[in-house]
Design a protein around this motif. Structure first.
Motif, PDB file in Angstrom:
ATOM      1  N   THR A  27      25.909  97.055  36.412  1.00 35.61           N
ATOM      2  CA  THR A  27      25.337  95.705  36.502  1.00 35.61           C
ATOM      3  C   THR A  27      26.325  94.719  37.106  1.00 35.61           C
ATOM      4  O   THR A  27      25.962  93.578  37.368  1.00 35.61           O
ATOM      5  N   ARG A  28      27.589  95.173  37.290  1.00 36.68           N
ATOM      6  CA  ARG A  28      28.644  94.348  37.865  1.00 36.68           C
ATOM      7  C   ARG A  28      28.754  93.017  37.124  1.00 36.68           C
ATOM      8  O   ARG A  28      28.828  91.956  37.722  1.00 36.68           O
ATOM      9  N   SER A  29      28.780  93.113  35.783  1.00 32.98           N
ATOM     10  CA  SER A  29      28.836  91.951  34.899  1.00 32.98           C
ATOM     11  C   SER A  29      30.252  91.758  34.370  1.00 32.98           C
ATOM     12  O   SER A  29      30.903  92.723  33.960  1.00 32.98           O
ATOM     13  N   TYR A  30      30.678  90.497  34.350  1.00 34.38           N
ATOM     14  CA  TYR A  30      32.054  90.166  33.984  1.00 34.38           C
ATOM     15  C   TYR A  30      32.091  88.950  33.067  1.00 34.38           C
ATOM     16  O   TYR A  30      31.098  88.254  32.892  1.00 34.38           O
ATOM     17  N   ARG A  31      33.293  88.693  32.530  1.00 37.91           N
ATOM     18  CA  ARG A  31      33.503  87.495  31.734  1.00 37.91           C
ATOM     19  C   ARG A  31      34.956  87.060  31.878  1.00 37.91           C
ATOM     20  O   ARG A  31      35.823  87.843  32.268  1.00 37.91           O
ATOM     21  N   SER A  32      35.189  85.790  31.527  1.00 37.33           N
ATOM     22  CA  SER A  32      36.534  85.234  31.578  1.00 37.33           C
ATOM     23  C   SER A  32      36.657  84.133  30.531  1.00 37.33           C
ATOM     24  O   SER A  32      35.681  83.447  30.235  1.00 37.33           O
ATOM     25  N   ARG A  33      37.847  83.974  29.987  1.00 39.99           N
ATOM     26  CA  ARG A  33      38.131  82.847  29.099  1.00 39.99           C
ATOM     27  C   ARG A  33      38.543  81.619  29.920  1.00 39.99           C
ATOM     28  O   ARG A  33      38.477  80.507  29.441  1.00 39.99           O
ATOM     29  N   GLN A  34      38.991  81.850  31.154  1.00 39.51           N
ATOM     30  CA  GLN A  34      39.383  80.766  32.036  1.00 39.51           C
ATOM     31  C   GLN A  34      38.169  80.263  32.811  1.00 39.51           C
ATOM     32  O   GLN A  34      37.184  80.972  32.984  1.00 39.51           O
ATOM     33  N   PRO A  35      38.237  79.036  33.297  1.00 38.29           N
ATOM     34  CA  PRO A  35      37.087  78.449  34.005  1.00 38.29           C
ATOM     35  C   PRO A  35      36.689  79.220  35.261  1.00 38.29           C
ATOM     36  O   PRO A  35      37.495  79.927  35.863  1.00 38.29           O
ATOM     37  N   LEU A  36      35.433  79.023  35.620  1.00 38.60           N
ATOM     38  CA  LEU A  36      34.912  79.463  36.911  1.00 38.60           C
ATOM     39  C   LEU A  36      34.699  78.204  37.742  1.00 38.60           C
ATOM     40  O   LEU A  36      34.129  77.228  37.255  1.00 38.60           O
ATOM     41  N   LYS A  37      35.147  78.235  38.971  1.00 41.34           N
ATOM     42  CA  LYS A  37      34.970  77.098  39.863  1.00 41.34           C
ATOM     43  C   LYS A  37      33.687  77.272  40.665  1.00 41.34           C
ATOM     44  O   LYS A  37      33.461  78.341  41.248  1.00 41.34           O
ATOM     45  N   ILE A  38      32.859  76.236  40.691  1.00 38.16           N
ATOM     46  CA  ILE A  38      31.634  76.264  41.495  1.00 38.16           C
ATOM     47  C   ILE A  38      32.030  76.109  42.960  1.00 38.16           C
ATOM     48  O   ILE A  38      32.700  75.141  43.333  1.00 38.16           O
ATOM     49  N   ILE A  39      31.609  77.056  43.785  1.00 31.29           N
ATOM     50  CA  ILE A  39      31.872  77.021  45.219  1.00 31.29           C
ATOM     51  C   ILE A  39      30.671  76.463  45.968  1.00 31.29           C
ATOM     52  O   ILE A  39      30.800  75.605  46.831  1.00 31.29           O
ATOM     53  N   ASP A  40      29.474  76.950  45.606  1.00 30.32           N
ATOM     54  CA  ASP A  40      28.257  76.521  46.298  1.00 30.32           C
ATOM     55  C   ASP A  40      27.052  76.973  45.483  1.00 30.32           C
ATOM     56  O   ASP A  40      27.172  77.809  44.585  1.00 30.32           O
ATOM     57  N   GLU A  41      25.902  76.436  45.796  1.00 30.27           N
ATOM     58  CA  GLU A  41      24.649  76.874  45.175  1.00 30.27           C
ATOM     59  C   GLU A  41      23.881  77.739  46.161  1.00 30.27           C
ATOM     60  O   GLU A  41      23.764  77.379  47.343  1.00 30.27           O
ATOM     61  N   LEU A  42      23.377  78.874  45.684  1.00 24.29           N
ATOM     62  CA  LEU A  42      22.524  79.712  46.521  1.00 24.29           C
ATOM     63  C   LEU A  42      21.136  79.091  46.569  1.00 24.29           C
ATOM     64  O   LEU A  42      20.600  78.685  45.548  1.00 24.29           O
ATOM     65  N   GLU A  43      20.587  79.048  47.738  1.00 23.96           N
ATOM     66  CA  GLU A  43      19.237  78.493  47.881  1.00 23.96           C
ATOM     67  C   GLU A  43      18.178  79.530  47.508  1.00 23.96           C
ATOM     68  O   GLU A  43      17.101  79.182  47.047  1.00 23.96           O
ATOM     69  N   ARG A  44      18.503  80.824  47.715  1.00 22.02           N
ATOM     70  CA  ARG A  44      17.531  81.886  47.436  1.00 22.02           C
ATOM     71  C   ARG A  44      18.233  83.086  46.845  1.00 22.02           C
ATOM     72  O   ARG A  44      19.389  83.364  47.167  1.00 22.02           O
ATOM     73  N   TRP A  45      17.493  83.805  46.029  1.00 24.41           N
ATOM     74  CA  TRP A  45      17.933  85.091  45.506  1.00 24.41           C
ATOM     75  C   TRP A  45      16.681  85.892  45.215  1.00 24.41           C
ATOM     76  O   TRP A  45      15.586  85.337  45.149  1.00 24.41           O
ATOM     77  N   GLU A  46      16.832  87.197  45.070  1.00 26.92           N
ATOM     78  CA  GLU A  46      15.682  88.063  44.840  1.00 26.92           C
ATOM     79  C   GLU A  46      15.121  87.812  43.445  1.00 26.92           C
ATOM     80  O   GLU A  46      15.803  88.037  42.445  1.00 26.92           O
ATOM     81  N   PRO A  47      13.888  87.339  43.345  1.00 27.84           N
ATOM     82  CA  PRO A  47      13.322  87.008  42.032  1.00 27.84           C
ATOM     83  C   PRO A  47      12.806  88.236  41.283  1.00 27.84           C
ATOM     84  O   PRO A  47      12.548  89.283  41.877  1.00 27.84           O
ATOM     85  N   PHE A  48      12.684  88.069  39.983  1.00 25.57           N
ATOM     86  CA  PHE A  48      12.036  89.072  39.142  1.00 25.57           C
ATOM     87  C   PHE A  48      10.572  88.704  39.006  1.00 25.57           C
ATOM     88  O   PHE A  48      10.172  87.550  39.227  1.00 25.57           O
ATOM     89  N   ASP A  49       9.768  89.651  38.614  1.00 28.47           N
ATOM     90  CA  ASP A  49       8.354  89.431  38.368  1.00 28.47           C
ATOM     91  C   ASP A  49       8.181  88.406  37.246  1.00 28.47           C
ATOM     92  O   ASP A  49       8.868  88.470  36.218  1.00 28.47           O
ATOM     93  N   GLU A  50       7.260  87.459  37.422  1.00 22.99           N
ATOM     94  CA  GLU A  50       7.044  86.392  36.432  1.00 22.99           C
ATOM     95  C   GLU A  50       6.659  86.939  35.062  1.00 22.99           C
ATOM     96  O   GLU A  50       7.087  86.405  34.035  1.00 22.99           O
ATOM     97  N   GLU A  51       5.871  87.992  35.019  1.00 23.86           N
ATOM     98  CA  GLU A  51       5.488  88.573  33.729  1.00 23.86           C
ATOM     99  C   GLU A  51       6.710  89.167  33.020  1.00 23.86           C
ATOM    100  O   GLU A  51       6.860  89.034  31.810  1.00 23.86           O
ATOM    101  N   PHE A  52       7.594  89.803  33.766  1.00 23.28           N
ATOM    102  CA  PHE A  52       8.826  90.332  33.200  1.00 23.28           C
ATOM    103  C   PHE A  52       9.651  89.201  32.578  1.00 23.28           C
ATOM    104  O   PHE A  52      10.161  89.324  31.463  1.00 23.28           O
ATOM    105  N   ILE A  53       9.765  88.081  33.282  1.00 23.11           N
ATOM    106  CA  ILE A  53      10.520  86.917  32.775  1.00 23.11           C
ATOM    107  C   ILE A  53       9.873  86.398  31.492  1.00 23.11           C
ATOM    108  O   ILE A  53      10.568  86.128  30.504  1.00 23.11           O
ATOM    109  N   ARG A  54       8.558  86.253  31.473  1.00 24.71           N
ATOM    110  CA  ARG A  54       7.856  85.778  30.264  1.00 24.71           C
ATOM    111  C   ARG A  54       8.097  86.708  29.082  1.00 24.71           C
ATOM    112  O   ARG A  54       8.378  86.262  27.971  1.00 24.71           O
TER     113      ARG A  54
END
Length: 131
Positions: A89-116
């Motif tokens: 899943t390429r999931s990570y964590r840190s105790r130190q801050p994350l710096k915001i570089i930019d906002e993505l305008e689009r990403w691959e969405p999940f099915d709405e029923e799955f989200i609900r």
């Protein structure tokens, strides 16, 4: 387990942030108001960050940010040790801050029923969050 990723990294939330802002630990979880987070969680998969944004609490719109760790990072043990050895899943964590570089305008969405369904499981305490 060694961190095998060089990024880019993403964080999903409903918070409105700007480039240069820092995400820090010590805030209430996006998913459970009773939990104060000791880490900032992020992923190298924009779709995974999109899922985190979609199911996060709050009234804002889901947002995915490109982030840069400012300190040490580690594989998210909640995912890699318990569910998916090797960190696919390429999931990570840190105790130190994350710096915001930019906002993505689009990403691959999940099915709405799955989200609900996932939101419902989280609200009833039956769902585990991946990132």
């Amino acid at each position: 387990m060694a961190v095998l990723d060089a990024g880019p990294f993403y964080h999903g939330t409903k918070a409105h942030l700007r480039p240069g802002d820092l995400l820090t630990a010590g805030h209430i979880s996006n998913y459970d108001r009773k939990v104060v987070m000791n880490h900032i969680y992020f992923t190298a998969l924009s779709k995974g960050a999109g899922l985190a944004a979609e199911i996060a609490r709050g009234d804002g719109r889901p947002r995915v940010y490109l982030v840069e760790p400012t300190g040490e990072i580690e594989n998210d043990p909640n995912v890699t040790d318990k569910k998916f050895p090797g960190n696919p899943t390429r999931s990570y964590r840190s105790r130190q801050p994350l710096k915001i570089i930019d906002e993505l305008e689009r990403w691959e969405p999940f099915d709405e029923e799955f989200i609900r369904n996932l939101r419902s499981r989280i609200e009833t305490g039956m769902g585990d969050i991946v990132n």
